[in-house]
Design a protein around this motif. Structure first.
Motif, mmCIF file in Angstrom:
data_model
loop_
_atom_site.group_PDB
_atom_site.id
_atom_site.type_symbol
_atom_site.label_atom_id
_atom_site.label_comp_id
_atom_site.label_asym_id
_atom_site.label_seq_id
_atom_site.Cartn_x
_atom_site.Cartn_y
_atom_site.Cartn_z
ATOM 1 N N LEU A 179 0.496 -1.301 0.465
ATOM 2 C CA LEU A 179 -0.043 0.016 -0.194
ATOM 3 C C LEU A 179 1.050 1.395 -0.193
ATOM 4 O O LEU A 179 0.133 2.192 0.146
ATOM 5 C CB LEU A 179 -1.226 0.053 1.032
ATOM 6 N N ASP A 180 2.479 1.755 -0.309
ATOM 7 C CA ASP A 180 2.760 2.582 -0.340
ATOM 8 C C ASP A 180 2.757 3.408 -1.063
ATOM 9 O O ASP A 180 2.152 3.094 -2.385
ATOM 10 C CB ASP A 180 4.168 1.773 -0.602
ATOM 11 N N HIS A 181 2.312 4.263 -1.256
ATOM 12 C CA HIS A 181 1.584 6.193 -1.591
ATOM 13 C C HIS A 181 2.812 6.146 -2.480
ATOM 14 O O HIS A 181 2.083 6.796 -3.875
ATOM 15 C CB HIS A 181 0.754 6.994 -1.056
ATOM 16 N N ILE A 182 3.828 6.154 -1.624
ATOM 17 C CA ILE A 182 5.291 6.534 -2.652
ATOM 18 C C ILE A 182 6.238 6.189 -3.650
ATOM 19 O O ILE A 182 6.422 5.961 -4.501
ATOM 20 C CB ILE A 182 6.576 7.463 -1.676
ATOM 21 N N LEU A 183 5.903 4.437 -3.500
ATOM 22 C CA LEU A 183 6.668 3.855 -4.499
ATOM 23 C C LEU A 183 5.328 2.768 -4.808
ATOM 24 O O LEU A 183 5.640 1.134 -4.367
ATOM 25 C CB LEU A 183 7.372 2.677 -3.697
ATOM 26 N N PRO A 184 4.381 2.855 -5.572
ATOM 27 C CA PRO A 184 3.236 2.193 -5.707
ATOM 28 C C PRO A 184 4.285 0.659 -6.814
ATOM 29 O O PRO A 184 5.434 0.456 -6.768
ATOM 30 C CB PRO A 184 2.768 2.383 -7.451
ATOM 31 N N PRO A 185 3.041 0.240 -6.326
ATOM 32 C CA PRO A 185 3.646 -1.909 -6.855
ATOM 33 C C PRO A 185 4.435 -1.802 -7.961
ATOM 34 O O PRO A 185 4.943 -2.607 -7.986
ATOM 35 C CB PRO A 185 2.174 -2.702 -6.984
ATOM 36 N N ALA A 186 3.807 -0.966 -9.113
ATOM 37 C CA ALA A 186 3.646 -1.423 -10.690
ATOM 38 C C ALA A 186 5.198 -0.697 -10.616
ATOM 39 O O ALA A 186 6.266 -0.884 -11.495
ATOM 40 C CB ALA A 186 3.176 -0.267 -11.410
ATOM 41 N N GLU A 187 5.649 0.630 -10.180
ATOM 42 C CA GLU A 187 7.066 1.030 -10.107
ATOM 43 C C GLU A 187 8.278 -0.077 -9.005
ATOM 44 O O GLU A 187 9.438 -0.046 -9.771
ATOM 45 C CB GLU A 187 6.905 1.625 -9.706
#
Length: 243
Positions: A179-187
């Protein structure tokens, strides 16, 4: 033993908070902080590492603009940290990392050196791995690995130079919350692919239901005890194996 501040090189230049083990030295760890500076949380990590036998060196990357910055986690203090972070320069960060590595090598007493990075510090640790030789980069939710946009990153984000990490022989161990808002799963997935393409020895771990900052006990809204415990266990194992 207790930690203390000391200059790394030129008088009046960069300082680091250094915590040395009381007994046998098993290696050294350069601890790269979040945007909040070398605060109580970071100094606590240094104490824990020293308790495990590792000399901990936490550089004050903000030293040119504000000495020994120590911020808490309120909204106001985060804004103050963002101002300082936006003033950081990529090349100066590499130079400061080299100073910290020089001390860490001396403190390691012939053993290996790791960079441990938290958020902003994770980015710094990965950047250092593209320019410097050390054994391990253990990074928690590092940002801007594949995109630029601020002086901290420079025109070329670190994973565009991932081949240099492989050439420097740095093992990259990374952690991110689902759920990281700075480092999203796609990145995060793109980072995994880039590391594999470049031949970097690595392991990237994703924790379900975990947020940015999940390892920080001083951020109760974000702290995820199970994820944090697993991540630290992996870090300790990597330190033992690689240093």
């Amino acid at each position: 033993m207790t930690g203390q501040w000391q200059e790394l090189g030129t008088p009046g230049g960069i300082e680091a908070y250094v915590h040395r083990p009381a007994g046998e030295v098993r290696g050294a760890v350069v601890v790269c902080s979040e945007l909040y500076g070398v605060n109580g949380y970071v100094r606590g990590i240094c104490a824990e590492l020293a308790g495990l036998g590792y000399a901990a060196v936490a550089p004050d990357f903000y030293w040119r603009d504000a000495r020994r910055t120590e911020l808490g986690y309120s909204a106001e203090e985060r804004e103050a940290g963002l101002v300082l972070m936006r003033a950081l320069d990529r090349d100066r960060l590499v130079a400061d990392s080299a100073e910290a590595l020089h001390l860490a090598r001396a403190e390691a007493r012939g053993r290996g050196v790791a960079f441990l990075g938290l958020s902003m510090g994770g980015h710094i640790a990965v950047r250092a791995a593209t320019a410097l030789r050390f054994e391990l980069a253990a990074v928690f939710y590092p940002g801007w690995l594949l995109n630029s946009g601020m002086p901290l990153v420079g025109p070329v984000p670190p994973l565009e130079s991932a081949e240099r990490i492989a050439a420097n022989g740095v093992y990259l161990l990374g952690f991110c919350g689902e759920l990281d808002h700075i480092l999203p799963p796609a990145e995060w997935q793109a980072a995994e692919q880039r590391l594999a393409e470049a031949g970097v020895s690595h392991e990237l771990v994703t924790y379900p239901d975990a947020r940015h900052g999940f390892a920080c006990t001083d951020r109760p809204a974000d702290h995820h005890p199970a994820a944090a415990a697993d991540a630290w266990q992996r870090v300790h194992r990597a330190l033992g194996e690689l240093l």
